[in-house]
Design a protein around this motif. Structure first.
Motif, short mmCIF file in Angstrom:
data_model
loop_
_atom_site.label_atom_id
_atom_site.label_comp_id
_atom_site.label_asym_id
_atom_site.label_seq_id
_atom_site.Cartn_x
_atom_site.Cartn_y
_atom_site.Cartn_z
N GLU A 185 0.82 -1.21 0.00
CA GLU A 185 0.00 0.00 0.00
C GLU A 185 0.85 1.26 0.00
N MET A 186 2.00 1.20 0.68
CA MET A 186 2.88 2.37 0.76
C MET A 186 3.64 2.58 -0.54
N GLY A 187 3.57 1.64 -1.43
CA GLY A 187 4.25 1.78 -2.72
C GLY A 187 5.73 1.48 -2.64
N LEU A 188 6.17 0.79 -1.61
CA LEU A 188 7.58 0.44 -1.47
C LEU A 188 7.86 -0.85 -2.23
N ASP A 189 9.13 -1.18 -2.36
CA ASP A 189 9.55 -2.38 -3.05
C ASP A 189 9.12 -3.60 -2.25
N LEU A 190 8.17 -4.36 -2.76
CA LEU A 190 7.65 -5.53 -2.08
C LEU A 190 8.57 -6.71 -2.35
N GLN A 191 9.26 -7.14 -1.30
CA GLN A 191 10.20 -8.25 -1.45
C GLN A 191 9.57 -9.58 -1.06
N ILE A 192 8.40 -9.53 -0.43
CA ILE A 192 7.72 -10.75 0.00
C ILE A 192 6.69 -11.11 -1.07
N ASN A 193 6.96 -12.17 -1.80
CA ASN A 193 6.00 -12.63 -2.82
C ASN A 193 6.17 -14.12 -3.03
N GLY A 194 5.10 -14.80 -3.27
CA GLY A 194 5.11 -16.22 -3.61
C GLY A 194 5.97 -17.08 -2.72
N ARG A 195 7.06 -17.60 -3.27
CA ARG A 195 7.94 -18.51 -2.54
C ARG A 195 8.64 -17.80 -1.39
N MET A 196 8.89 -16.50 -1.56
CA MET A 196 9.56 -15.76 -0.49
C MET A 196 8.64 -15.63 0.73
N MET A 197 7.34 -15.69 0.52
CA MET A 197 6.38 -15.61 1.63
C MET A 197 6.57 -16.80 2.57
N VAL A 198 6.75 -17.98 2.01
CA VAL A 198 6.95 -19.17 2.83
C VAL A 198 8.26 -19.07 3.58
N ARG A 199 9.29 -18.57 2.94
CA ARG A 199 10.58 -18.40 3.59
C ARG A 199 10.48 -17.37 4.71
N ALA A 200 9.70 -16.33 4.49
CA ALA A 200 9.51 -15.30 5.51
C ALA A 200 8.79 -15.84 6.74
N MET A 201 7.91 -16.80 6.54
CA MET A 201 7.19 -17.40 7.67
C MET A 201 8.10 -18.24 8.55
N ARG A 202 9.14 -18.81 7.96
CA ARG A 202 10.05 -19.67 8.73
C ARG A 202 11.14 -18.88 9.44
N MET A 203 11.33 -17.62 9.09
CA MET A 203 12.38 -16.80 9.70
C MET A 203 12.05 -16.45 11.14
N THR A 204 13.10 -16.21 11.93
CA THR A 204 12.88 -15.68 13.27
C THR A 204 12.40 -14.25 13.13
N GLU A 205 11.78 -13.74 14.16
CA GLU A 205 11.22 -12.39 14.07
C GLU A 205 12.31 -11.34 13.85
N ARG A 206 13.43 -11.50 14.54
CA ARG A 206 14.54 -10.55 14.41
C ARG A 206 15.07 -10.50 12.97
N ARG A 207 15.25 -11.67 12.38
CA ARG A 207 15.75 -11.72 11.00
C ARG A 207 14.71 -11.20 10.02
N PHE A 208 13.44 -11.53 10.26
CA PHE A 208 12.36 -11.04 9.40
C PHE A 208 12.35 -9.51 9.37
N LEU A 209 12.45 -8.89 10.54
CA LEU A 209 12.45 -7.42 10.59
C LEU A 209 13.67 -6.83 9.91
N LYS A 210 14.80 -7.47 10.05
CA LYS A 210 16.02 -6.99 9.42
C LYS A 210 15.92 -7.05 7.90
N VAL A 211 15.38 -8.15 7.38
CA VAL A 211 15.34 -8.36 5.94
C VAL A 211 14.22 -7.57 5.26
N PHE A 212 13.05 -7.50 5.88
CA PHE A 212 11.89 -6.94 5.19
C PHE A 212 11.44 -5.56 5.68
#
Length: 101
Positions: A35-62
């Motif tokens: 919605e903010m119009g930023l570069d969306l890095q979470i899509n498709g297969r990356m969504m599943v990978r994002a779900m498996r990440m720890t919260e700290r790493r998720f926040l750092k990456v996305f």
């Protein structure tokens, strides 16, 4: 999450994730980034990978990869979404009046 049902068959680890604590906040954050119009890095297969990440790493990456003002807004949104509890959970009382009842 609007993923195909076969995704759960391919990645059964999603069954072990808590919907209220992990899955829902991350999906809502991905929508907010879009919605903010930023570069969306979470899509498709990356969504599943994002779900498996720890919260700290998720926040750092996305979240922290965006400019400072956008990252601060996303962090505030993520904290608000994560802090929302189910309707009856806050008023739930556990009374125990003797053995098993």
């Amino acid at each position: 999450m609007k993923l195909p049902a076969t995704t759960v068959l391919e990645h059964p680890s999603l069954l072990f994730k808590n919907l209220e604590d992990v899955l829902k906040p991350r999906v809502l954050l991905a929508r907010k980034v879009q919605e903010m119009g930023l570069d969306l890095q979470i899509n498709g297969r990356m969504m599943v990978r994002a779900m498996r990440m720890t919260e700290r790493r998720f926040l750092k990456v996305f979240v922290n990869c965006h400019p400072k003002d956008a990252a601060d807004e996303l962090m505030e949104y993520y904290k608000n979404v994560k802090g929302v509890k189910r309707l009856a959970e806050a008023s739930k009382r556990n009374f125990q009046k003797g053995f098993p009842f």
